[in-house]
Enzyme design. Sequence first.
Site, PDB file in Angstrom:
ATOM      1  N   HIS A 105       1.288  -1.452  -0.146  1.00 22.62           N
ATOM      2  CA  HIS A 105       0.125   0.250  -0.053  1.00 22.62           C
ATOM      3  C   HIS A 105       1.074   1.274   0.102  1.00 22.62           C
ATOM      4  CE1 HIS A 105      -3.387   2.540   0.942  1.00 22.62           C
ATOM      5  NE2 HIS A 105      -3.784   1.863   1.734  1.00 22.62           N
ATOM      6  N   HIS A 131      -2.600  -2.221  -9.634  1.00 19.38           N
ATOM      7  CA  HIS A 131      -3.605  -1.508  -8.890  1.00 19.38           C
ATOM      8  C   HIS A 131      -4.106  -2.366  -8.903  1.00 19.38           C
ATOM      9  CE1 HIS A 131      -5.540   1.690  -7.364  1.00 19.38           C
ATOM     10  NE2 HIS A 131      -4.548   2.608  -6.912  1.00 19.38           N
ATOM     11  N   ASP A 173       2.415   5.998  -6.268  1.00 20.37           N
ATOM     12  CA  ASP A 173       4.244   5.568  -5.904  1.00 20.37           C
ATOM     13  C   ASP A 173       4.846   6.277  -6.677  1.00 20.37           C
ATOM     14  OD1 ASP A 173       2.427   5.161  -3.440  1.00 20.37           O
ATOM     15  OD2 ASP A 173       1.942   3.509  -4.126  1.00 20.37           O
TER      16      ASP A 173
HETATM   17  C1  COA Z   1      -1.338  -3.113  -6.087  1.00 19.18           C
HETATM   18  C2  COA Z   1      -1.124  -4.839  -6.247  1.00 19.18           C
HETATM   19  C3  COA Z   1      -1.136  -4.993  -4.675  1.00 19.18           C
HETATM   20  C4  COA Z   1      -2.876  -4.878  -6.978  1.00 19.18           C
HETATM   21  O1  COA Z   1      -2.358  -6.242  -6.874  1.00 19.18           O
HETATM   22  P1  COA Z   1      -3.688  -7.385  -6.808  1.00 19.18           P
HETATM   23  O2  COA Z   1      -4.866  -6.580  -7.788  1.00 19.18           O
HETATM   24  O3  COA Z   1      -4.221  -7.970  -5.560  1.00 19.18           O
HETATM   25  O4  COA Z   1      -2.927  -8.147  -7.707  1.00 19.18           O
HETATM   26  P2  COA Z   1      -2.368  -9.235  -7.834  1.00 19.18           P
HETATM   27  O5  COA Z   1      -1.235  -9.211  -6.663  1.00 19.18           O
HETATM   28  O6  COA Z   1      -3.517 -10.203  -7.433  1.00 19.18           O
HETATM   29  O7  COA Z   1      -1.239  -9.569  -9.118  1.00 19.18           O
HETATM   30  C5  COA Z   1      -2.089 -10.075 -11.054  1.00 19.18           C
HETATM   31  C6  COA Z   1      -0.797 -10.267 -11.269  1.00 19.18           C
HETATM   32  O8  COA Z   1      -0.110  -9.503 -12.337  1.00 19.18           O
HETATM   33  C7  COA Z   1       1.547  -9.389 -10.543  1.00 19.18           C
HETATM   34  N1  COA Z   1       1.628  -8.475 -10.625  1.00 19.18           N
HETATM   35  C8  COA Z   1       1.055  -7.304  -9.902  1.00 19.18           C
HETATM   36  N2  COA Z   1       1.456  -6.141  -9.034  1.00 19.18           N
HETATM   37  C9  COA Z   1       2.479  -6.122  -9.768  1.00 19.18           C
HETATM   38  C10 COA Z   1       3.869  -5.522  -9.806  1.00 19.18           C
HETATM   39  N3  COA Z   1       3.896  -4.716  -9.123  1.00 19.18           N
HETATM   40  N4  COA Z   1       5.178  -6.486 -10.323  1.00 19.18           N
HETATM   41  C11 COA Z   1       4.982  -7.640 -11.004  1.00 19.18           C
HETATM   42  N5  COA Z   1       3.895  -8.225 -10.787  1.00 19.18           N
HETATM   43  C12 COA Z   1       3.019  -7.743 -10.539  1.00 19.18           C
HETATM   44  C13 COA Z   1       0.963 -10.988 -10.193  1.00 19.18           C
HETATM   45  O9  COA Z   1       2.464 -11.485  -9.587  1.00 19.18           O
HETATM   46  C14 COA Z   1      -0.270 -10.888 -10.439  1.00 19.18           C
HETATM   47  O10 COA Z   1       0.536 -12.333 -11.450  1.00 19.18           O
HETATM   48  P3  COA Z   1      -0.230 -13.709 -11.697  1.00 19.18           P
HETATM   49  O11 COA Z   1      -1.333 -13.813 -12.022  1.00 19.18           O
HETATM   50  O12 COA Z   1       0.976 -14.544 -12.563  1.00 19.18           O
HETATM   51  O13 COA Z   1       0.778 -14.283  -9.876  1.00 19.18           O
HETATM   52  C15 COA Z   1       0.084  -5.479  -6.685  1.00 19.18           C
HETATM   53  O14 COA Z   1      -0.188  -4.448  -8.004  1.00 19.18           O
HETATM   54  C16 COA Z   1       1.217  -5.123  -6.218  1.00 19.18           C
HETATM   55  O15 COA Z   1       1.190  -5.733  -5.332  1.00 19.18           O
HETATM   56  N6  COA Z   1       2.236  -3.993  -7.088  1.00 19.18           N
HETATM   57  C17 COA Z   1       2.998  -3.074  -6.710  1.00 19.18           C
HETATM   58  C18 COA Z   1       2.963  -3.037  -4.851  1.00 19.18           C
HETATM   59  C19 COA Z   1       2.581  -1.234  -5.068  1.00 19.18           C
HETATM   60  O16 COA Z   1       2.955  -0.488  -6.107  1.00 19.18           O
HETATM   61  N7  COA Z   1       1.584  -0.451  -4.055  1.00 19.18           N
HETATM   62  C20 COA Z   1       0.996   0.690  -4.592  1.00 19.18           C
HETATM   63  C21 COA Z   1      -0.095   0.675  -4.874  1.00 19.18           C
HETATM   64  S1  COA Z   1      -1.252   2.372  -5.402  1.00 19.18           S
END
Ligand code: COA
Length: 410
Positions: free
Chosen positions: A254, A293, A345
């Site tokens: 987050h 996201h 971010d």
């Molecule tokens: C923001 C976030 C938590 C959203 O997660 P989510 O909606 O739950 O999506 P998931 O975690 O299920 O990810 C879906 C897929 O995309 C991939 N993915 C998502 N964000 C990714 C990232 N930043 N880098 C690499 N792969 C990513 C996941 O590995 C997953 O791949 P898979 O299906 O092959 O396992 C996620 O994109 C993330 O961890 N981002 C990095 C942290 C970040 O920047 N957070 C700030 C948010 S404003």
Amino acid sequence: MYTRARASTTEADTARLREIASTPSEVQTTAQGGSTSQPIHEGLAGVVIGSSAICDVNGERGTLTYRGYDIGELACHATFEETVHLLWHGDLPNQTQLDLLSARLADEREISEAVEQVLAALPEHIQPMDALRTASSALSCPSNGDSGSLSSEQQAICLVAKLPTIAAAHYRRRRSLPRVHPRRDLSHAANFLYMIHGEEPTERQAKTMDLAMLLMAEHGFNASTFAARVTAATLADIVSAVTSAISTLKGPLHGGANEQAMRMMLEIGDVAHVASYIDDALARKQRIMGFGHRVYRTSADPRAAYLRGSLFDLCAESGDFHLYELATTIAEAVETKKGLYPNVDFYAAPVLYLLGIPLELFVSVFAISRVPGWTAHIMEQHTNNKLIRPLSAYVGPEDRVYRPIGQRGN
Ligand SMILES: CC(C)(COP(=O)(O)OP(=O)(O)OC[C@H]1O[C@@H](n2cnc3c(N)ncnc32)[C@H](O)[C@@H]1OP(=O)(O)O)[C@@H](O)C(=O)NCCC(=O)NCCS
């Protein structure tokens, strides 16, 4: 580095949960009163849990509005203080209302001796977000501790005004720098930079900080806002709900992503290393911080474009475009190789870096920027409250019989 939080279930339980989650319409869950068929939505993804008139995050269109105003309109024309009024009252302020709110925020910036003592009592190397969380829960408004005598808005003003002072005071204490007290004559954003650096920011720096705070001020039912609303829904007070939100924002998935994104940029260092770094990270299934996201899945986070513009402006002012080129090259690589767009971010990170904010404070900056949004949601929750209490699918053992301790083996 990102590590997934440990679940409290065993591996077998986790496998069973995954199996259940993959067939959402067929699941057996144990609800109160017996077993029933219910879909499970892990992480509440796609679930609408309530209504709100504060903010619209439209993932398909890639748009964000605060109280009906497109974020671009506000980014180009409004200030952070105007945005605070908008979020709390539903309308942009007229001049009298803005002057009043700005004065009330400026009046409340100083922190009490009791909060100073809490900061002084913290272990020397405690992380800034831990300090912010601890000191925030010590914020009693007013100083006589009777927060019940204050309106919700008065308490919200205290939180928006004082949390930046706490973050700056702790930062300077941690670095053994002399304390810089807040000034009444500066804007909210300019005053924060002043308290960090001990000198007045330039107009460009103050404007950029103001924009970054405005863009981070609100974002619907994200994890920290949801945590605030869950706490508020028990009819706990605003300070408690904001303290819950700060704790939730701290995690790397987050608010913690901005600091990690900046560390990645510093580690990559040069545009020539971008492609190999990203290839390697993706091959190792590593998350690239600042990308992806939960809501903006098919389009970019609209806030990122405005922060990229600010980054360009800051680089243009110094004549050094290294960080702009590095950041945009990383963004292109991640989009091409993984189909992920930068979120707020990613571009906030180099902007804060060029404003001289130390990396350790990045998440705290996100937190102090988000307080208007959190408090708007807490007030909205309190006006039409319903306790937030979801169900879970029980996957643990059943029908067990108590055995005295001497009969339980090792
Ligand atoms: C923001 C976030 C938590 C959203 O997660 P989510 O909606 O739950 O999506 P998931 O975690 O299920 O990810 C879906 C897929 O995309 C991939 N993915 C998502 N964000 C990714 C990232 N930043 N880098 C690499 N792969 C990513 C996941 O590995 C997953 O791949 P898979 O299906 O092959 O396992 C996620 O994109 C993330 O961890 N981002 C990095 C942290 C970040 O920047 N957070 C700030 C948010 S404003």
